[in-house]
Motif scaffolding. Structure first.
Motif, PDB file in Angstrom:
ATOM      1  N   GLY A  19       0.821  -1.206   0.000  1.00  0.00           N
ATOM      2  CA  GLY A  19       0.000   0.000   0.000  1.00  0.00           C
ATOM      3  C   GLY A  19       0.852   1.252   0.000  1.00  0.00           C
ATOM      4  O   GLY A  19       2.086   1.186  -0.022  1.00  0.00           O
ATOM      5  N   PHE A  20       0.179   2.395  -0.025  1.00  0.00           N
ATOM      6  CA  PHE A  20       0.869   3.684  -0.029  1.00  0.00           C
ATOM      7  C   PHE A  20       0.399   4.525   1.142  1.00  0.00           C
ATOM      8  O   PHE A  20      -0.788   4.562   1.443  1.00  0.00           O
ATOM      9  CB  PHE A  20       0.568   4.463  -1.308  1.00  0.00           C
ATOM     10  CG  PHE A  20       1.050   3.812  -2.565  1.00  0.00           C
ATOM     11  CD1 PHE A  20       2.384   3.877  -2.914  1.00  0.00           C
ATOM     12  CD2 PHE A  20       0.175   3.136  -3.397  1.00  0.00           C
ATOM     13  CE1 PHE A  20       2.838   3.287  -4.078  1.00  0.00           C
ATOM     14  CE2 PHE A  20       0.622   2.538  -4.567  1.00  0.00           C
ATOM     15  CZ  PHE A  20       1.954   2.612  -4.909  1.00  0.00           C
ATOM     16  N   MET A  21       1.321   5.225   1.773  1.00  0.00           N
ATOM     17  CA  MET A  21       0.949   6.189   2.808  1.00  0.00           C
ATOM     18  C   MET A  21       1.360   7.582   2.339  1.00  0.00           C
ATOM     19  O   MET A  21       2.445   7.768   1.777  1.00  0.00           O
ATOM     20  CB  MET A  21       1.652   5.866   4.128  1.00  0.00           C
ATOM     21  CG  MET A  21       1.316   6.825   5.244  1.00  0.00           C
ATOM     22  SD  MET A  21       1.642   6.117   6.880  1.00  0.00           S
ATOM     23  CE  MET A  21       3.402   5.945   6.852  1.00  0.00           C
ATOM     24  N   VAL A  22       0.472   8.550   2.563  1.00  0.00           N
ATOM     25  CA  VAL A  22       0.753   9.937   2.165  1.00  0.00           C
ATOM     26  C   VAL A  22       0.340  10.864   3.303  1.00  0.00           C
ATOM     27  O   VAL A  22      -0.347  10.468   4.229  1.00  0.00           O
ATOM     28  CB  VAL A  22      -0.018  10.346   0.893  1.00  0.00           C
ATOM     29  CG1 VAL A  22       0.441   9.572  -0.310  1.00  0.00           C
ATOM     30  CG2 VAL A  22      -1.510  10.181   1.101  1.00  0.00           C
TER      31      VAL A  22
ATOM     32  N   THR B 101      -6.530  11.046  -2.725  1.00  0.00           N
ATOM     33  CA  THR B 101      -7.438  10.030  -2.197  1.00  0.00           C
ATOM     34  C   THR B 101      -7.222   8.683  -2.860  1.00  0.00           C
ATOM     35  O   THR B 101      -7.753   7.680  -2.409  1.00  0.00           O
ATOM     36  CB  THR B 101      -8.905  10.435  -2.413  1.00  0.00           C
ATOM     37  OG1 THR B 101      -9.065  10.757  -3.797  1.00  0.00           O
ATOM     38  CG2 THR B 101      -9.280  11.632  -1.565  1.00  0.00           C
ATOM     39  N   SER B 102      -6.450   8.655  -3.961  1.00  0.00           N
ATOM     40  CA  SER B 102      -6.236   7.389  -4.656  1.00  0.00           C
ATOM     41  C   SER B 102      -4.795   7.321  -5.130  1.00  0.00           C
ATOM     42  O   SER B 102      -4.175   8.342  -5.462  1.00  0.00           O
ATOM     43  CB  SER B 102      -7.171   7.295  -5.851  1.00  0.00           C
ATOM     44  OG  SER B 102      -6.638   6.396  -6.798  1.00  0.00           O
ATOM     45  N   ALA B 103      -4.257   6.112  -5.177  1.00  0.00           N
ATOM     46  CA  ALA B 103      -2.881   5.927  -5.641  1.00  0.00           C
ATOM     47  C   ALA B 103      -2.731   6.334  -7.101  1.00  0.00           C
ATOM     48  O   ALA B 103      -1.635   6.638  -7.557  1.00  0.00           O
ATOM     49  CB  ALA B 103      -2.455   4.475  -5.452  1.00  0.00           C
TER      50      ALA B 103
ATOM     51  N   VAL C 127       5.456  10.012  -0.691  1.00  0.00           N
ATOM     52  CA  VAL C 127       4.787   8.737  -0.489  1.00  0.00           C
ATOM     53  C   VAL C 127       5.736   7.779   0.212  1.00  0.00           C
ATOM     54  O   VAL C 127       6.930   7.756  -0.080  1.00  0.00           O
ATOM     55  CB  VAL C 127       4.390   8.114  -1.849  1.00  0.00           C
ATOM     56  CG1 VAL C 127       3.644   6.818  -1.649  1.00  0.00           C
ATOM     57  CG2 VAL C 127       3.584   9.082  -2.666  1.00  0.00           C
ATOM     58  N   TYR C 128       5.198   7.001   1.130  1.00  0.00           N
ATOM     59  CA  TYR C 128       5.961   5.908   1.730  1.00  0.00           C
ATOM     60  C   TYR C 128       5.234   4.636   1.347  1.00  0.00           C
ATOM     61  O   TYR C 128       4.034   4.502   1.580  1.00  0.00           O
ATOM     62  CB  TYR C 128       6.006   6.087   3.243  1.00  0.00           C
ATOM     63  CG  TYR C 128       6.681   4.962   4.005  1.00  0.00           C
ATOM     64  CD1 TYR C 128       7.520   4.055   3.375  1.00  0.00           C
ATOM     65  CD2 TYR C 128       6.497   4.829   5.369  1.00  0.00           C
ATOM     66  CE1 TYR C 128       8.134   3.046   4.069  1.00  0.00           C
ATOM     67  CE2 TYR C 128       7.114   3.811   6.085  1.00  0.00           C
ATOM     68  CZ  TYR C 128       7.928   2.920   5.426  1.00  0.00           C
ATOM     69  OH  TYR C 128       8.534   1.922   6.121  1.00  0.00           O
TER      70      TYR C 128
ATOM     71  N   PRO D 186      -6.350   3.601  -0.160  1.00  0.00           N
ATOM     72  CA  PRO D 186      -7.113   2.340  -0.207  1.00  0.00           C
ATOM     73  C   PRO D 186      -6.519   1.288  -1.144  1.00  0.00           C
ATOM     74  O   PRO D 186      -6.736   0.094  -0.935  1.00  0.00           O
ATOM     75  CB  PRO D 186      -8.495   2.782  -0.698  1.00  0.00           C
ATOM     76  CG  PRO D 186      -8.286   4.108  -1.341  1.00  0.00           C
ATOM     77  CD  PRO D 186      -7.140   4.742  -0.635  1.00  0.00           C
ATOM     78  N   GLU D 187      -5.763   1.683  -2.176  1.00  0.00           N
ATOM     79  CA  GLU D 187      -5.288   0.693  -3.150  1.00  0.00           C
ATOM     80  C   GLU D 187      -4.271  -0.271  -2.543  1.00  0.00           C
ATOM     81  O   GLU D 187      -3.338   0.136  -1.877  1.00  0.00           O
ATOM     82  CB  GLU D 187      -4.620   1.372  -4.355  1.00  0.00           C
ATOM     83  CG  GLU D 187      -5.579   1.927  -5.353  1.00  0.00           C
ATOM     84  CD  GLU D 187      -5.992   3.339  -5.009  1.00  0.00           C
ATOM     85  OE1 GLU D 187      -5.642   3.792  -3.907  1.00  0.00           O
ATOM     86  OE2 GLU D 187      -6.659   3.975  -5.843  1.00  0.00           O
ATOM     87  N   ILE D 188      -4.468  -1.530  -2.815  1.00  0.00           N
ATOM     88  CA  ILE D 188      -3.460  -2.547  -2.509  1.00  0.00           C
ATOM     89  C   ILE D 188      -2.970  -3.020  -3.860  1.00  0.00           C
ATOM     90  O   ILE D 188      -3.739  -3.515  -4.674  1.00  0.00           O
ATOM     91  CB  ILE D 188      -4.098  -3.707  -1.710  1.00  0.00           C
ATOM     92  CG1 ILE D 188      -4.566  -3.214  -0.341  1.00  0.00           C
ATOM     93  CG2 ILE D 188      -3.118  -4.855  -1.564  1.00  0.00           C
ATOM     94  CD1 ILE D 188      -3.478  -2.787   0.602  1.00  0.00           C
ATOM     95  N   ILE D 189      -1.690  -2.818  -4.143  1.00  0.00           N
ATOM     96  CA  ILE D 189      -1.228  -3.017  -5.525  1.00  0.00           C
ATOM     97  C   ILE D 189      -0.559  -4.364  -5.753  1.00  0.00           C
ATOM     98  O   ILE D 189      -0.098  -4.633  -6.847  1.00  0.00           O
ATOM     99  CB  ILE D 189      -0.272  -1.890  -5.965  1.00  0.00           C
ATOM    100  CG1 ILE D 189       1.013  -1.905  -5.132  1.00  0.00           C
ATOM    101  CG2 ILE D 189      -0.964  -0.546  -5.878  1.00  0.00           C
ATOM    102  CD1 ILE D 189       2.114  -1.104  -5.768  1.00  0.00           C
ATOM    103  N   SER D 190      -0.455  -5.196  -4.740  1.00  0.00           N
ATOM    104  CA  SER D 190       0.230  -6.463  -4.974  1.00  0.00           C
ATOM    105  C   SER D 190      -0.236  -7.511  -3.980  1.00  0.00           C
ATOM    106  O   SER D 190      -0.871  -7.205  -2.994  1.00  0.00           O
ATOM    107  CB  SER D 190       1.735  -6.294  -4.819  1.00  0.00           C
ATOM    108  OG  SER D 190       2.031  -6.022  -3.469  1.00  0.00           O
ATOM    109  N   LYS D 191       0.119  -8.777  -4.276  1.00  0.00           N
ATOM    110  CA  LYS D 191      -0.100  -9.865  -3.333  1.00  0.00           C
ATOM    111  C   LYS D 191       1.200 -10.066  -2.574  1.00  0.00           C
ATOM    112  O   LYS D 191       2.248 -10.243  -3.189  1.00  0.00           O
ATOM    113  CB  LYS D 191      -0.426 -11.160  -4.086  1.00  0.00           C
ATOM    114  CG  LYS D 191      -1.772 -11.133  -4.759  1.00  0.00           C
ATOM    115  CD  LYS D 191      -2.139 -12.534  -5.225  1.00  0.00           C
ATOM    116  CE  LYS D 191      -1.325 -12.939  -6.446  1.00  0.00           C
ATOM    117  NZ  LYS D 191      -1.759 -14.221  -7.015  1.00  0.00           N
TER     118      LYS D 191
END
Lengths: 339, 404
Positions: free
Chosen positions: A128-131, A138-140, A193-194, A218-223
């Motif tokens: 995920g991303f933290m900002v 609001t979105s990656a 971004v972290y 909210p985006e989770i970009i990977s497994k």
């Protein structure tokens, strides 16, 4: 004189080098030295983190303690080696640690090319991303042009490259060796971004000056299936790691906890009896005593206990079970039966 | 008697094979070489066997594979789709860049501080003394962290800037400046520069010869400077100004994330580079200052007095009499400092500067091929150090005292 001694010393050194080539199994080594050497992170709250007294706690730490309980009946027979993301596989390959329980993502290349085996998944994660909240993002997908701080030598670094490329966005990567420096640089405003595994974001957010000023997108970009890793080619030890995790998950499913394990031992339920060693000889099959799982649950607890104590809703991390719930509760945790 | 003579003559000849120190020496040296080779052979075969047994990939095939990760600073074109070999090359160039820039500034600061240490002005010499003692007694890694984290927090954030002449801008994302964009015809400027450098070398040779013959001096420095700066500038105007400057683009409106400098416009020196170079230059300069001071003090004071007696002023005395003699003492330890700086640049990994160790480490982690990567690291640092030493040895020979 010295001329005569030198060849002798060299010869002796060679003898030592030759004798280490043939080694005992990991279980024999571990039993001989009396403890398990466990590779953990350099400090990730909730997963593997030393407290003020230097005692390691966390979900990943509990797995090592559970293995120690299974082998020795003593959850404290573990020594911890903090490893950076870069050092971890080499430390395991070279035998410096017996098991690596360090929020490590199970990928095909790691499983097949590094001479290692993943013994299961103890936490299903995703990147995920933290900002900062004041960025108004609001979105990656709005992150084009951002500079991104992360750890070097992780799957994270590759995922972020893939994600920005796939969405045709510009970015700048600042990759540090240690997690503490990533946090410091992000806190100083070097990056917008972290990015790391979502669980890591929640954990590291606690270290920021004002955790409330930051949000996880909210985006989770990977497994990112995280799990314990052992050396390939030692199936006995691989089985112990695999079944330690399975025992903790099965115990949760059967409702066996550290508090009621003694009374559950006398249960009429045959699967509980098999798990706790009251029926059958399943411990012998993995080279241990038959009360191996009893020791795990008595000394460390089942998966739910470990989860709630370290990362659950009542901890500072406040992570809900989500996909890490049992399969019967709609999650992914599904351990093969003991029979 | 004759029997005894025979014995004394025969005994050494018979004993020579066993007791001849030369033969024995050869024997032990051969034995040592054989043992070392066997040792090396066992290590290599053992490693290969162990890698195969543990099912760990080995070999150089990975060099061609796609890297897949980004690198923040690159002197040559690089993208995520480039190969691992390319990524390592990018890291190598970044290491060389830091080493060259660091050595340049360390030398300048070191010489200035070293000379200031010997100044008659009490304040200046004390300041230089404090600088040396403070800087060389604090570990380098801490200084790198200081420049990166302490100084990083002091500069404006990404959405603000400090500007100098509205051309150079500093904020937490780095130091930005205009980037020259070359248009057709610009190559003549390069040719002009080369011609100017060659011409200055000829002028300085001619001037030295003339001075040796007639004693007349020629302003070599100013002529050279005029040539090197003037000729390209004239060519620039003659060829119709085939170069424009691309200024950094600072966006002040729009969504917060888009504000600040646009990526990839103008030249940007990233803060990791600035902090690393500053820390390396300042740290090494403290050692160089002491070397310079020692070198100058090694020149007998009689040389200064003799020079003054000949009527030379303080400046020419230092430049023509003291420094050339001091250089002979300075160069060998200076070489070690240059080597130290190059090797210390591997601390870059602590602050995310993508040098050889940092990028190599990422490749190591992606591929798991530790032995190959560590081999590359060692080979590169060894070659860089050997090249630096070779150059400095050549320079040392040039500066050495020529005995007549």
């Amino acid at each position: 004189m010295s001329k005569k001694i030198l060849p002798l010393v060299l010869g002796a050194a060679m003898g030592v080098a030759a004798s280490t080539a043939a080694g005992a199994t990991t279980l024999e080594d571990v039993k001989a030295k009396g403890f398990i050497q466990c590779g953990v992170s350099q400090g990730l709250p909730g997963f593997s983190n030393p407290d003020a007294q230097g005692n390691w706690t966390g979900l990943d730490v509990d797995l090592c303690r559970a293995m120690a309980a299974a082998v020795f009946g003593d959850a404290s027979a573990v020594k911890f080696t903090p490893l950076s993301a870069k050092e971890r596989f080499t430390a395991l390959q070279s035998g410096e640690v017996d098991v690596l329980s360090r929020n490590t993502t199970w990928t095909m290349s790691r499983d097949t090319q590094l001479g290692l085996n993943f013994a299961g998944v103890n936490y299903y994660d995703g990147q995920g991303f933290m900002v900062r909240k004041d960025l108004g993002v609001t979105s990656a997908l709005e992150l084009s042009g951002a500079s991104v701080c992360t750890n070097t030598g992780t799957t994270t670094e590759l995922n972020v490259a893939d994600y920005f490329r796939a969405n045709n966005m510009q970015y700048e990567i600042v990759a540090f060796e240690k997690a503490d420096e990533v946090v410091a640089a992000y806190d100083a405003g070097r990056c917008d971004v972290y990015t790391t595994d979502a669980s890591g974001l929640y954990a590291q957010r606690l270290k920021l000056t004002n955790p409330g000023d930051h949000m996880v997108l909210p985006e989770i970009i990977s497994k990112e299936p995280l799990g314990p890793v052992v050396r390939q080619g030692d199936d006995e030890w691989f089985n112990i790691a695999k079944w330690t995790l399975n025992a903790m998950i099965n115990a949760e499913e059967m409702g066996v906890t550290s508090a009621n394990v003694d009374e559950m031992k006398g249960s009429d339920n045959p699967s509980v009896k098999r798990l706790l060693g009251a029926e059958g000889a399943f411990g012998e099959g993995i080279g241990l005593s038959n009360d191996w799982a009893y020791n795990i649950i008595k000394n460390v607890g089942n998966y739910e206990e470990s989860f709630n104590a370290n990362v659950g809703p009542d901890t500072p991390l406040g992570i809900s079970r989500g996909v890490n719930a049992l399969w019967s509760d709609g999650g992914f945790l599904y351990a093969p039966p003991v029979r | 008697m004759s029997v005894m003579e025979q014995d004394s003559a025969g005994a050494p000849a018979r004993a020579s094979l066993m007791n001849d120190p030369k033969v024995r020496g050869y024997f032990y040296q051969m034995l040592l070489v054989v043992l070392l080779l066997t040792f090396g052979y066992i290590i290599v075969t053992n490693t290969v066997a162990n890698l195969e047994r543990q099912n760990i990939a080995s070999g150089w095939g990975f060099i061609e594979n796609t890297a897949g990760f980004g690198i923040i600073q690159s002197l040559v074109p690089y993208a995520e789709t480039s190969s691992y070999g390319r990524a390592i090359f990018v890291g190598f160039l970044n290491t060389v860049l830091v080493a060259v820039v660091g050595i340049f500034f360390a030398t300048i600061i070191g010489f200035l501080v070293g000379i200031a240490r010997l100044s008659n002005n009490w304040v200046i010499s004390r300041i230089a003394y404090c600088y040396v003692e403070l800087v060389r007694n604090v570990p380098l890694l801490l200084q790198i962290f200081f420049w990166y984290f302490a100084v990083l927090r002091a500069v404006p954030g990404k959405r603000e800037k400090w500007s100098l002449f509205d051309t150079f801008h500093l904020n937490i994302a780095g130091l930005r400046g205009p980037k020259p964009i070359w248009e057709p015809g610009a190559e003549f400027i390069g040719y002009a520069l080369i011609i100017a450098i060659v011409a200055s070398i000829f002028v300085s040779r001619w001037a030295r010869k003339r001075q040796e013959e007639t004693g007349q001096q020629f302003p070599v420095f100013w002529t050279g400077l005029g040539l090197i700066v003037g000729l390209p500038v004239i060519t620039y105007f003659v060829t119709g100004m085939p170069m424009t400057l691309e200024h950094p683009n600072f966006i002040e409106t729009g969504p917060a994330l888009r504000r600040g400098f646009e990526l990839g416009v103008g030249i940007n020196l990233i803060p990791e580079f600035l902090a690393l170079t500053a820390a390396l230059a300042i740290y090494t300069a403290a050692f160089i200052a002491e070397i310079v001071r020692a070198g100058i003090q090694a020149v007998s004071h009689g040389q200064t007095e003799a020079s003054h007696a000949l009527g030379l002023r303080q400046g020419p005395t230092l430049r023509l009499v003291i420094i050339p003699q001091a250089m002979r003492v300075i160069i060998p330890p200076l070489t070690s400092q240059y080597l130290n700086l190059t090797k210390n640049s591997s601390l870059a990994v602590a602050i995310a500067f993508p040098d050889l160790v940092s990028v190599g480490g990422t490749v190591l982690n992606q591929t798991g091929q530790a032995i190959e990567i560590i081999g590359i690291w060692m080979a590169v640092y060894l070659s860089l150090s050997l090249i630096t030493s070779a150059f400095m040895n050549w320079y040392n020979q040039r500066m050495a005292l020529v005995e007549r």
